[in-house]
Design an enzyme around this catalytic site. Structure first.
Site, PDB file in Angstrom:
ATOM      1  N   LYS A 122       0.808  -1.221   0.000  1.00  0.00           N
ATOM      2  CA  LYS A 122       0.000   0.000   0.000  1.00  0.00           C
ATOM      3  C   LYS A 122       0.845   1.277   0.000  1.00  0.00           C
ATOM      4  O   LYS A 122       0.455   2.272  -0.613  1.00  0.00           O
ATOM      5  CB  LYS A 122      -0.967   0.005   1.188  1.00  0.00           C
ATOM      6  N   ASP A 164     -10.344   2.226   2.163  1.00  0.00           N
ATOM      7  CA  ASP A 164     -10.488   1.455   3.407  1.00  0.00           C
ATOM      8  C   ASP A 164     -11.297   2.207   4.463  1.00  0.00           C
ATOM      9  O   ASP A 164     -12.204   1.651   5.088  1.00  0.00           O
ATOM     10  CB  ASP A 164      -9.111   1.129   4.002  1.00  0.00           C
TER      11      ASP A 164
END
Ligand code: ATR
Length: 280
Positions: A66, A102
């Site tokens: 990420k 997220d």
């Protein structure tokens, strides 16, 4: 060339994302070519370029890529910049645009699925790694009153707080001082401690009040230890990360296909295979 989509991670074999995106595609009548691609940290950039050359138009990125995904983007959404993390890539010409879905996924799961009103709430965030960073901005944007970040390594909690840029509302505290922090309406486990099968959580009961919801960003075995503590501590609600997984996928799907899928049926299907610990 057909548009392609994928999730990159390492390991990635057990990812639920291909099934989730396939189900969304069936629901919306869109033929979705979405696969899981295993890429080591050293091989991630090359794998992503090869994917783009073969028609890759969008990608999800999970552990451990990420931060690398964040770095390679030419443009990013404001929430991705604040989180320092990207889980959704969109190809624009010969460049990548990055977002993180997220945090929005977590907030949507808590508010829409679990009926939580986050406004005015005191929130304890355990952990200050990539997962914690990716949800902190969205929790603040949801109107919580205070975000207290506690991490085993205090410097990382300080860095997270600095990145949020809201010193009045977001603060860091020491793990050893957890018993002095008062009580919270929401306790979020964003540590990876539960991924160790021998893990147990010993948190002070004083953190819990009559309304406390405990949420683990993990699901399955990795969420067992924290949610076992939460149940023993009589938290009012216990939530694992499965709903957030489905909701962040829906946010990504919407960006790529410009339609918002209905998540309930997909969530219900997955929940049948991933019982929340303690459920019958
Ligand atoms: P992720 O991307 O899943 O967040 P990460 O960036 O490696 O993974 O972060 C892991 C988080 O879990 C960190 O906050 C880590 O604390 P440290 O910063 O002190 O390493 C936390 N963590 C891991 N194991 C832990 C344990 N046994 N007890 C408490 N916190 C733990």
């Amino acid at each position: 060339m057909t548009d392609r989509y994928a999730v990159f991670g390492h390991p990635i074999a057990h990812s639920l994302s291909p099934d989730i995106h396939a189900a969304f595609g069936r629901q919306e009548g869109i033929a979705v070519d979405y696969r899981a691609i295993d890429a080591t940290p050293d091989g991630f950039l090359a794998a992503l370029e090869a994917f783009a050359a073969e028609g890759g138009r969008g990608a999800n990125v999970t552990l451990p890529h990420k931060e690398a995904a964040f770095a390679l983007c030419t443009t990013r959404t404001a929430r991705a910049t604040r989180a320092g993390s990207v889980n959704t890539l969109l190809r624009k010409g010969d460049r990548w645009h990055g977002d993180t879905t997220d945090g929005a996924g977590l907030v949507r799961d808590l508010t829409d699925r679990h009926g939580q009103d986050l406004r005015g709430r005191r929130v304890l965030l355990l952990g200050a790694g990539g997962s914690a960073r990716s949800v902190a901005p969205s929790l603040l944007d949801a109107g919580i009153r205070e975000l207290v970040v506690v991490n085993r390594t205090p410097e990382r909690a300080d860095e997270l707080i600095d990145a949020m840029g809201e010193p009045g509302r977001a603060l860091s505290r020491y793990w050893d001082d957890l018993h002095d922090l008062g009580d919270f309406e929401l306790i979020v486990n964003a540590t990876s401690a539960g991924r160790d099968p021998s893990a147990s959580f010993k948190l002070p009961l004083s953190l819990v009040n009559s309304m406390t919801t405990a949420v683990d960003l993990n699901y399955g075995d990795a969420a067992i230890a924290f949610l076992a503590w939460a149940r023993a501590a009589e938290c009012r609600n216990t939530v694992d990360g499965l709903g957030m997984l489905v909701e962040q996928a829906a946010e990504s799907f919407q960006q790529w296909h410009e339609v918002r899928p209905d998540t309930d049926a997909v969530y219900a299907g997955l929940r049948g295979n991933h019982r929340l610990t303690g459920e019958e």
